[in-house]
Enzyme design. Structure first.
Site, PDB file in Angstrom:
ATOM      1  N   CYS A 139     -17.754   7.292 -46.488  1.00  0.00           N
ATOM      2  CA  CYS A 139     -17.643   6.573 -45.821  1.00  0.00           C
ATOM      3  C   CYS A 139     -18.007   7.056 -44.217  1.00  0.00           C
ATOM      4  O   CYS A 139     -18.551   6.310 -43.414  1.00  0.00           O
ATOM      5  CB  CYS A 139     -16.482   5.596 -45.542  1.00  0.00           C
ATOM      6  SG  CYS A 139     -16.052   5.279 -47.510  1.00  0.00           S
ATOM      7  N   CYS A 158     -21.458   7.171 -41.999  1.00  0.00           N
ATOM      8  CA  CYS A 158     -21.791   6.047 -41.309  1.00  0.00           C
ATOM      9  C   CYS A 158     -20.699   5.401 -40.250  1.00  0.00           C
ATOM     10  O   CYS A 158     -21.091   4.752 -39.197  1.00  0.00           O
ATOM     11  CB  CYS A 158     -22.126   4.799 -42.345  1.00  0.00           C
ATOM     12  SG  CYS A 158     -23.835   5.147 -43.235  1.00  0.00           S
ATOM     13  N   HIS A 159     -19.579   5.214 -40.667  1.00  0.00           N
ATOM     14  CA  HIS A 159     -18.504   4.762 -39.819  1.00  0.00           C
ATOM     15  C   HIS A 159     -17.913   5.579 -38.903  1.00  0.00           C
ATOM     16  O   HIS A 159     -17.029   5.115 -38.267  1.00  0.00           O
ATOM     17  CB  HIS A 159     -17.392   3.913 -41.004  1.00  0.00           C
ATOM     18  CG  HIS A 159     -18.221   2.895 -41.879  1.00  0.00           C
ATOM     19  ND1 HIS A 159     -18.638   1.773 -41.346  1.00  0.00           N
ATOM     20  CD2 HIS A 159     -18.394   3.042 -43.119  1.00  0.00           C
ATOM     21  CE1 HIS A 159     -19.021   0.789 -42.134  1.00  0.00           C
ATOM     22  NE2 HIS A 159     -19.229   1.678 -43.283  1.00  0.00           N
ATOM     23  N   MET A 203     -25.122  -1.578 -46.312  1.00  0.00           N
ATOM     24  CA  MET A 203     -23.844  -1.034 -46.633  1.00  0.00           C
ATOM     25  C   MET A 203     -24.000  -0.791 -48.232  1.00  0.00           C
ATOM     26  O   MET A 203     -24.431  -1.888 -49.010  1.00  0.00           O
ATOM     27  CB  MET A 203     -22.674  -2.146 -46.565  1.00  0.00           C
ATOM     28  CG  MET A 203     -21.265  -2.043 -47.156  1.00  0.00           C
ATOM     29  SD  MET A 203     -20.507  -0.546 -46.397  1.00  0.00           S
ATOM     30  CE  MET A 203     -18.816  -0.625 -47.650  1.00  0.00           C
ATOM     31  N   HIS A 219     -29.647   9.202 -34.399  1.00  0.00           N
ATOM     32  CA  HIS A 219     -29.444   9.522 -35.949  1.00  0.00           C
ATOM     33  C   HIS A 219     -30.683  10.647 -36.513  1.00  0.00           C
ATOM     34  O   HIS A 219     -30.523  11.580 -36.004  1.00  0.00           O
ATOM     35  CB  HIS A 219     -29.581   8.384 -36.768  1.00  0.00           C
ATOM     36  CG  HIS A 219     -28.921   8.816 -38.222  1.00  0.00           C
ATOM     37  ND1 HIS A 219     -27.537   8.764 -38.546  1.00  0.00           N
ATOM     38  CD2 HIS A 219     -29.731   8.788 -39.298  1.00  0.00           C
ATOM     39  CE1 HIS A 219     -27.556   9.064 -39.870  1.00  0.00           C
ATOM     40  NE2 HIS A 219     -28.651   9.102 -40.265  1.00  0.00           N
ATOM     41  N   HIS A 239     -34.672   3.860 -39.626  1.00  0.00           N
ATOM     42  CA  HIS A 239     -34.100   5.017 -40.295  1.00  0.00           C
ATOM     43  C   HIS A 239     -35.330   5.966 -40.938  1.00  0.00           C
ATOM     44  O   HIS A 239     -35.650   5.528 -42.126  1.00  0.00           O
ATOM     45  CB  HIS A 239     -33.225   4.636 -41.753  1.00  0.00           C
ATOM     46  CG  HIS A 239     -32.466   5.805 -42.172  1.00  0.00           C
ATOM     47  ND1 HIS A 239     -33.057   6.903 -42.919  1.00  0.00           N
ATOM     48  CD2 HIS A 239     -31.199   6.262 -41.944  1.00  0.00           C
ATOM     49  CE1 HIS A 239     -32.007   7.684 -43.204  1.00  0.00           C
ATOM     50  NE2 HIS A 239     -30.669   7.683 -42.734  1.00  0.00           N
TER      51      HIS A 239
HETATM   52 FE1  DHE Z   1     -28.516  11.510 -44.423  1.00  0.00          FE
HETATM   53  C1  DHE Z   1     -31.194  13.224 -42.770  1.00  0.00           C
HETATM   54  C2  DHE Z   1     -26.629  11.713 -41.527  1.00  0.00           C
HETATM   55  C3  DHE Z   1     -26.451   9.602 -45.921  1.00  0.00           C
HETATM   56  C4  DHE Z   1     -30.076  12.000 -47.273  1.00  0.00           C
HETATM   57  N1  DHE Z   1     -29.013  12.566 -42.632  1.00  0.00           N
HETATM   58  C5  DHE Z   1     -29.940  13.094 -42.148  1.00  0.00           C
HETATM   59  C6  DHE Z   1     -29.896  13.608 -40.693  1.00  0.00           C
HETATM   60  C7  DHE Z   1     -28.502  13.126 -40.396  1.00  0.00           C
HETATM   61  C8  DHE Z   1     -28.130  12.282 -41.276  1.00  0.00           C
HETATM   62  C9  DHE Z   1     -28.018  13.110 -39.047  1.00  0.00           C
HETATM   63  C10 DHE Z   1     -30.675  14.187 -39.866  1.00  0.00           C
HETATM   64  C11 DHE Z   1     -30.679  15.533 -40.041  1.00  0.00           C
HETATM   65  C12 DHE Z   1     -31.608  16.456 -39.295  1.00  0.00           C
HETATM   66  O1  DHE Z   1     -32.850  16.079 -39.201  1.00  0.00           O
HETATM   67  O2  DHE Z   1     -31.193  17.455 -38.467  1.00  0.00           O
HETATM   68  N2  DHE Z   1     -26.837  10.601 -43.674  1.00  0.00           N
HETATM   69  C13 DHE Z   1     -26.321  10.852 -42.705  1.00  0.00           C
HETATM   70  C14 DHE Z   1     -25.215  10.115 -42.478  1.00  0.00           C
HETATM   71  O3  DHE Z   1     -24.451  10.000 -41.597  1.00  0.00           O
HETATM   72  C15 DHE Z   1     -25.308   9.295 -43.639  1.00  0.00           C
HETATM   73  C16 DHE Z   1     -25.597   7.899 -43.062  1.00  0.00           C
HETATM   74  C17 DHE Z   1     -23.708   8.835 -44.460  1.00  0.00           C
HETATM   75  C18 DHE Z   1     -23.060   9.885 -45.061  1.00  0.00           C
HETATM   76  O4  DHE Z   1     -21.974   9.934 -45.372  1.00  0.00           O
HETATM   77  O5  DHE Z   1     -23.581  11.198 -44.898  1.00  0.00           O
HETATM   78  C19 DHE Z   1     -26.268   9.911 -44.567  1.00  0.00           C
HETATM   79  N3  DHE Z   1     -28.202  10.962 -46.425  1.00  0.00           N
HETATM   80  C20 DHE Z   1     -27.232   9.976 -46.715  1.00  0.00           C
HETATM   81  C21 DHE Z   1     -27.499   9.672 -48.141  1.00  0.00           C
HETATM   82  O6  DHE Z   1     -26.672   8.976 -48.722  1.00  0.00           O
HETATM   83  C22 DHE Z   1     -28.590  10.325 -48.611  1.00  0.00           C
HETATM   84  C23 DHE Z   1     -29.641   9.226 -48.931  1.00  0.00           C
HETATM   85  C24 DHE Z   1     -28.366  11.160 -49.947  1.00  0.00           C
HETATM   86  C25 DHE Z   1     -27.477  12.506 -49.587  1.00  0.00           C
HETATM   87  O7  DHE Z   1     -28.261  13.458 -50.195  1.00  0.00           O
HETATM   88  O8  DHE Z   1     -26.369  12.462 -49.117  1.00  0.00           O
HETATM   89  C26 DHE Z   1     -29.101  10.895 -47.176  1.00  0.00           C
HETATM   90  N4  DHE Z   1     -30.171  12.465 -45.114  1.00  0.00           N
HETATM   91  C27 DHE Z   1     -30.555  12.532 -46.488  1.00  0.00           C
HETATM   92  C28 DHE Z   1     -31.944  13.356 -46.207  1.00  0.00           C
HETATM   93  C29 DHE Z   1     -32.176  13.790 -45.091  1.00  0.00           C
HETATM   94  C30 DHE Z   1     -31.320  13.246 -44.238  1.00  0.00           C
HETATM   95  C31 DHE Z   1     -32.750  13.688 -47.728  1.00  0.00           C
HETATM   96  C32 DHE Z   1     -33.450  14.415 -44.715  1.00  0.00           C
HETATM   97  C33 DHE Z   1     -34.652  13.662 -44.521  1.00  0.00           C
HETATM   98  C34 DHE Z   1     -36.109  14.562 -44.024  1.00  0.00           C
HETATM   99  O9  DHE Z   1     -37.084  13.946 -44.603  1.00  0.00           O
HETATM  100  O10 DHE Z   1     -35.923  15.365 -43.322  1.00  0.00           O
END
Ligand code: DHE
Length: 543
Positions: free
Chosen positions: A47, A50-51, A88, A326, A368
């Site tokens: 959680c 996001c929160h 959510m 983000h 996003h």
């Molecule tokens: Fe991500 C990128 C934060 C949930 C998969 N994610 C990012 C980035 C941030 C971020 C800040 C950019 C990084 C950068 O470029 O320097 N992500 C967050 C969260 O805060 C969030 C919403 C909730 C959490 O608890 O983490 C979150 N993210 C997820 C997932 O649930 C995902 C779908 C599956 C997982 O692996 O956790 C996920 N996030 C990704 C991926 C990227 C990403 C695959 C990079 C994408 C790309 O093509 O560069």
């Protein structure tokens, strides 16, 4: 004793006061200390991203007790169990949480949020390990792999990455990393791969080894999402940087060893002039125009251009944009960085040559983009696109202020996709396809398929490809299609079919030209694959 006998179900009275969590807010529903500890861990894992750790909200709504107590347990339980089309996740119906855990979390978010400890340079130094010293590492590539077409694949719930050879589709190595690795980034030379876990552990992988493996590790905080490396001429592979969610700060490290060198806090004022105790570091990118990192602080909306030429006398240009920064990526020229200010429904455009804000563009609800998608629009010239968590639209933003001035930094066209809950959009300079996933849409039909647009006839709508069906997986539970990534040649596109931890998952490879299934990669070790990073595309910012 008393604690062990306390029931873990709702509504039941607690026999004794001892063992109960002592909350500052007497109105909060009761929970035992053991329940509180368990919920705190779940909150951190599922959680907080996001929160926020302090629950002040960003991508997700604020969840401070003044708000949650008013909503009440029943409302919160429904929301946690079924999710919402605005992003959510449906934690209950997806099989991630049991009914007891849904109830636990509904009660937890009504308690005062605990403040985690700080994390200093000394803490980092204690955790830092050079597993293979630079002097003992290869001096040339010691394997026959086509490294440019290697994929680093996050195995989210296993705390691992899989290195997969894009040519043969064979797993080369599975490497233990931090908890729920978030992203992989490449060094400028293409030799070193950096991965960062949600638990803020960074692993450095040397792709020149006979079997690519870890050579260094460090823990840079309690919670993190981003890592990047210096790419400016003369500084290739020299520095790495990681941003943390908790504590809110970033750290610059030696690129070849991860030795921590400098920490900078991001606490301070928002663009509205209000103090924020938790401005988390979201995306970080390495400038191609200056020896700088672009560091995006989520809650304050400040974009910091951190000059790494002199770490002792650190120079930073701070650009005010919009709150809730983000994820984002460069335009096709690499000069402009476009970053989603997600809960502000905006995209901020930074000119990394001039170190100035070029524009703030209004887009759909909760953009996003991942790193976004660059292509040449038949009418408006070069554009960068984002999909949205909060609605079914795709915004195309003009990125060429010289030859297409009238379209620059404006939404020139809005496409309608399959639905809300989109996380990633992708194309490739060699492709005519624009791929849009919808993994967080609660409707299984949408979260198990992807939409693909033909860039030359965007208005003709999209085709839907049933990726999960193609994977032919055994077992029940949620299976979401997430994140498209191209191979080096730009003629294959890879998707993750992200199942629950105890069920089969897969990678599905689609032929980009024909849009037909090309391969399914399955292996008992491919547990919960999510992000995929092709070495060539990540190294050169191709998307
Ligand atoms: Fe991500 C990128 C934060 C949930 C998969 N994610 C990012 C980035 C941030 C971020 C800040 C950019 C990084 C950068 O470029 O320097 N992500 C967050 C969260 O805060 C969030 C919403 C909730 C959490 O608890 O983490 C979150 N993210 C997820 C997932 O649930 C995902 C779908 C599956 C997982 O692996 O956790 C996920 N996030 C990704 C991926 C990227 C990403 C695959 C990079 C994408 C790309 O093509 O560069």
């Amino acid at each position: 004793p008393a604690l062990a006998l306390l029931p873990l179900v709702v509504g039941q009275a607690y026999a004794a006061d001892d063992g109960l969590h002592k909350n500052a807010n007497p109105k909060a529903p009761k929970m035992t200390e053991a329940e509180f500890t368990k919920a705190r861990q779940i909150y951190f894992e599922r959680c907080a991203g996001c929160h926020g750790v302090l629950r002040k909200g960003a991508t997700g709504k604020p969840l401070t007790p003044d708000i949650t107590l008013e909503r009440g347990s029943e409302y919160l339980k429904t929301f946690i169990k079924y999710g919402s089309p605005a992003g959510m996740p449906n934690w209950g119906t997806s099989g991630d949480f049991t009914d007891e855990e849904v109830d636990l979390m509904a009660r937890y978010v009504q308690q005062e949020p605990p403040t985690p400890p700080e994390y200093s340079l000394a803490d980092m130094e204690k955790s830092y390990k050079e597993l293979v010293p630079v002097s003992k590492r290869p001096t040339r590539k010691m394997n026959k792999l086509n490294l440019d077409n290697l994929f680093s694949v996050t195995l989210r719930d296993a705390g691992e990455v899989a290195l997969i050879d894009g040519d043969s589709k064979k797993i080369i190595n599975i490497i233990k990393t931090g908890y729920a690795v978030h992203i992989s980034r490449m060094s400028a030379s293409g030799r070193y791969l950096f991965v960062i876990g949600r638990d803020a552990k960074i692993d450095l992988i040397d792709l020149w080894m006979p079997v690519p493996d870890r050579v260094a590790e460090v823990k840079v905080g309690l919670e993190a999402r981003s890592v990047e490396t210096s790419k400016f001429k003369g500084y290739e592979d020299k520095y790495a940087i990681a941003g943390t969610y908790w504590p809110p700060q970033y750290v610059i490290m030696e690129g070849s060893t991860l030795k921590p060198l400098k920490i900078v806090s991001t606490r301070g004022m928002t663009v509205d002039g209000e103090y924020h105790p938790e401005p988390r570091v979201a995306s970080i990118a390495a400038s191609h125009y200056r020896p700088e990192f672009v560091v995006n602080a989520k809650e304050t909306g400040k974009i910091m251009m951190v000059d790494y030429t002199d770490l002792k006398n650190l120079k930073t240009t701070t650009i005010d944009s919009a709150k809730f920064l983000h994820d984002g990526g460069f335009d096709s020229t690499g000069r402009y960085f476009l970053v989603a200010a997600n809960a502000s429904n905006k995209v901020a455009v930074v000119d990394t040559k001039e170190d100035k804000l070029a524009a703030l563009v209004d887009v759909g609800k909760t953009p996003h983009p991942g790193r976004g998608a660059n292509f040449v629009h038949p009418k408006f010239g070069p554009v960068w696109a984002t999909s949205h968590l909060g609605d079914d639209t795709i915004s195309l933003i003009g990125t060429d202020p010289v030859k297409h001035k009238a379209s620059a930094w404006k939404v020139v066209e809005t496409l309608k996709g399959q639905g809300g809950g989109s996380l990633f959009i992708k194309t490739n300079p060699k492709s005519k396809n624009l791929w849009v996933d919808t993994p967080l849409n609660p409707d299984a039909k949408l979260n198990q398929s992807v939409a693909v647009f033909d860039i030359s006839k965007l208005q003709s709508g999209y085709e839907v490809l049933p990726i999960v069906e193609w994977a032919q997986l055994k077992g029940a539970g949620a299976k979401r299609v997430v994140q498209a990534e191209y191979n080096q040649a730009g003629d294959e596109v890879w998707f993750s079919v992200w199942g629950t931890k105890d069920q089969e998952s897969a990678l599905v490879v689609v032929d980009d030209k024909t849009r037909k299934l090309k391969a399914v990669i399955k292996d008992p070790k491919l547990i919960t694959p999510t992000g995929k990073f092709n070495v060539h595309n990540t190294q050169h910012d191709v998307y």
